[in-house]
Each structure stands twice: as structure tokens, then as C-alpha cells.
Write an enzyme that holds these catalytic residues in place. Structure first.
Site, PDB file in Angstrom:
ATOM      1  N   SER A 195       0.176  -6.552  -2.452  1.00 58.49           N
ATOM      2  CA  SER A 195       1.465  -6.650  -3.619  1.00 58.49           C
ATOM      3  C   SER A 195       2.480  -5.794  -2.977  1.00 58.49           C
ATOM      4  CB  SER A 195       0.632  -6.138  -4.806  1.00 58.49           C
ATOM      5  OG  SER A 195       1.765  -5.707  -5.678  1.00 58.49           O
ATOM      6  N   TYR A 227      -4.219   0.556  -8.667  1.00 60.81           N
ATOM      7  CA  TYR A 227      -3.992  -0.708  -7.963  1.00 60.81           C
ATOM      8  C   TYR A 227      -2.783  -0.658  -6.726  1.00 60.81           C
ATOM      9  CZ  TYR A 227      -2.306  -5.638  -7.927  1.00 60.81           C
ATOM     10  OH  TYR A 227      -1.756  -7.002  -7.202  1.00 60.81           O
TER      11      TYR A 227
END
Length: 254
Positions: free
Chosen positions: A139, A149
């Protein structure tokens, strides 16, 4: 023998799109996710449209015994896997101190331990054949401080960069894919309905575009694929911003 691709998180979103796109190119596919009904629906669509084999493996990749089923499939000598797409993942709220620590541990296991173990299982057979391709979905959060994350996705990027340098000369390429905000059900699964993510429309990408460009980059042997000119620019700026500034920006969109 037709080439076979194994895709994790294949029941929806980017995973399903990778499976469809690879099947359209003539590859048989092995679809992995926790939801067997959703997997079978994707598999049936692929069989009907593309006339290839579509196998399903129902597995929670954070559970050792279930993950082992996928590892065994990656090492079967009579049914080799040519392409591995590590895509399975989920998001958590950014307030680490409020999150259940067991949820955080599962989050880390799925985003770091699972792709590491599946890569390890796949690499042996791929290297012995002298060819193979591994795609790890990361990501753009890897370039922005964004709780656990972003940290997990940074690991994916750095490990993929090293692995590509180490194994590409031996015929196996490894590519980390870093999409920005992409229209899938990822955010809805976090409880955020469409339009409520706090992100401008121009920042959103289509899943089909992300998959198409990332597969082109993987075919070229790129270690990192950022499938959008605008997100390439954003990540370039994010790398030089102070952590306090980029972390504040990163709180937009969940």
C-alpha cells in the site's frame, strides 16, 4: 501444462480482480480466502468466462493448520504454481491504543507472517524450475506513518525489494504493489460506507487499473509498483515530509 496462479484474499476486491485478470490470460487459478461461498462464486464466474481451472482453498491464513494447506499446495511438484499473489488483508482503526491487542496480532500475522511463509514455500519450487513470479500487495501507506497498517506494509515493500534483488537473477521476480485508495469493499468491511472515508474523489483508483498496471510492472521485473502517476507523486512528497506532518495527513481516509 497451463501455468497456474495462486491468489490469496481472492473472494472479493483486488484479489478477485487479480484472479479474473490472470484467468483471462489463460492461467489456471487457485483461490484462497476464508469465505468458501464467496470463493466458489468467483471460481464459477472464472470457469464460465475463461474456460480455465479454478480451484478453491478455504483457509484463514492466521491459523497455522489452515495456512499449512496453502503452503502444501504451493509445493506440489505435479501441479506447480507459477505466480503467487499475496493479497489477503484487512484494516483496523488507526487508534492503536484503543484496538484489541489480539486483533492487532492477527493483523500483523496476516500482513507480514502469512506472506513471508507463503513466499518461503513458493520460492523453493520456483527457484528449482528457474522461473516464477511473486506479487505482494502492499500500500502507499508504506510511505506514510499510519499506525500498524503502514508499518506492516513497509515491511512488505522492503522485503520485496530485497527478495527481487536476490532472486530475479535466478529467474524469480518479486514485486510489491502499492496502490492508493482503491474502489473495493475493503473500507466497507471496516464499517465505513462508500463516500464516508474522508478522501477526495480524485485520489481513488479503479481495481482493474491497479491490477493491470501492477501485472505489467511485475512482468518487467520491477521491485515496487505504484500504479498511478498521482500516487507516485504523493509518495515522493511523503518520503521527505516530517513524520508529524505525514502522520497527520495519513489520518485522512481509513
Amino acid at each position: 501444462m497451463p501455468k497456474t496462479a495462486l491468489v490469496t484474499g481472492a473472494s472479493s476486491g483486488l484479489g478477485a480482480e487479480y484472479a479474473r485478470r490472470l484467468a483471462a490470460r489463460g492461467a489456471d487459478v487457485v483461490l484462497v480466502a476464508r469465505d468458501s461461498a464467496a470463493l466458489e462464486a468467483v471460481a464459477a464466474q472464472i470457469r464460465e468466462r475463461h474456460g480455465v481451472r479454478a480451484e478453491i482453498i478455504t483457509a484463514d491464513l492466521t491459523t497455522p493448520r489452515q495456512r499449512a494447506k496453502v503452503e502444501r499446495r504451493l509445493t506440489e511438484p505435479d501441479r506447480p504454481i507459477e505466480v503467487l499473489v499475496n493479497n489477503a488483508g484487512f484494516g483496523l482503526p488507526l487508534d492503536f491504543e484503543r484496538n484489541d491487542i489480539e486483533d492487532e496480532a492477527r493483523h500483523l500475522a496476516l500482513h507480514v507472517e502469512a506472506p513471508m511463509r507463503l513466499m518461503h514455500a513458493a520460492l523453493g519450487p520456483m527457484l528449482s524450475r528457474g522461473h516464477g513470479r511473486i506479487v505482494n500487495v502492499a500500500s502507499v501507506a508504506a510511505y506514510t506513518p499510519r499506525s500498524t497498517y503502514g508499518a506492516a506494509k513497509r515491511w512488505v515493500v522492503e522485503f520485496s525489494r530485497w527478495a527481487n534483488a536476490a532472486y530475479a537473477p535466478r529467474g524469480v521476480t518479486v514485486t510489491a504493489v502499492c496502490p492508493g485508495f482503491t474502489h473495493t469493499n475493503f473500507h466497507e468491511r471496516m464499517g465505513l460506507p462508500p463516500g464516508k472515508e474522508g478522501v477526495s474523489d480524485w485520489l481513488w483508483l479503479d481495481a482493474s487499473d491497479v491490477v493491470s498496471q501492477s501485472l505489467r510492472d511485475a512482468a518487467r521485473g520491477k521491485a515496487v509498483s505504484i500504479p498511478s502517476i498521482r500516487w507516485k507523486a504523493i509518495t515522493a512528497v511523503a518520503r521527505v515530509l516530517p513524520a508529524s506532518v505525514s502522520a497527520a495527513v495519513g489520518r485522512r481516509g481509513r
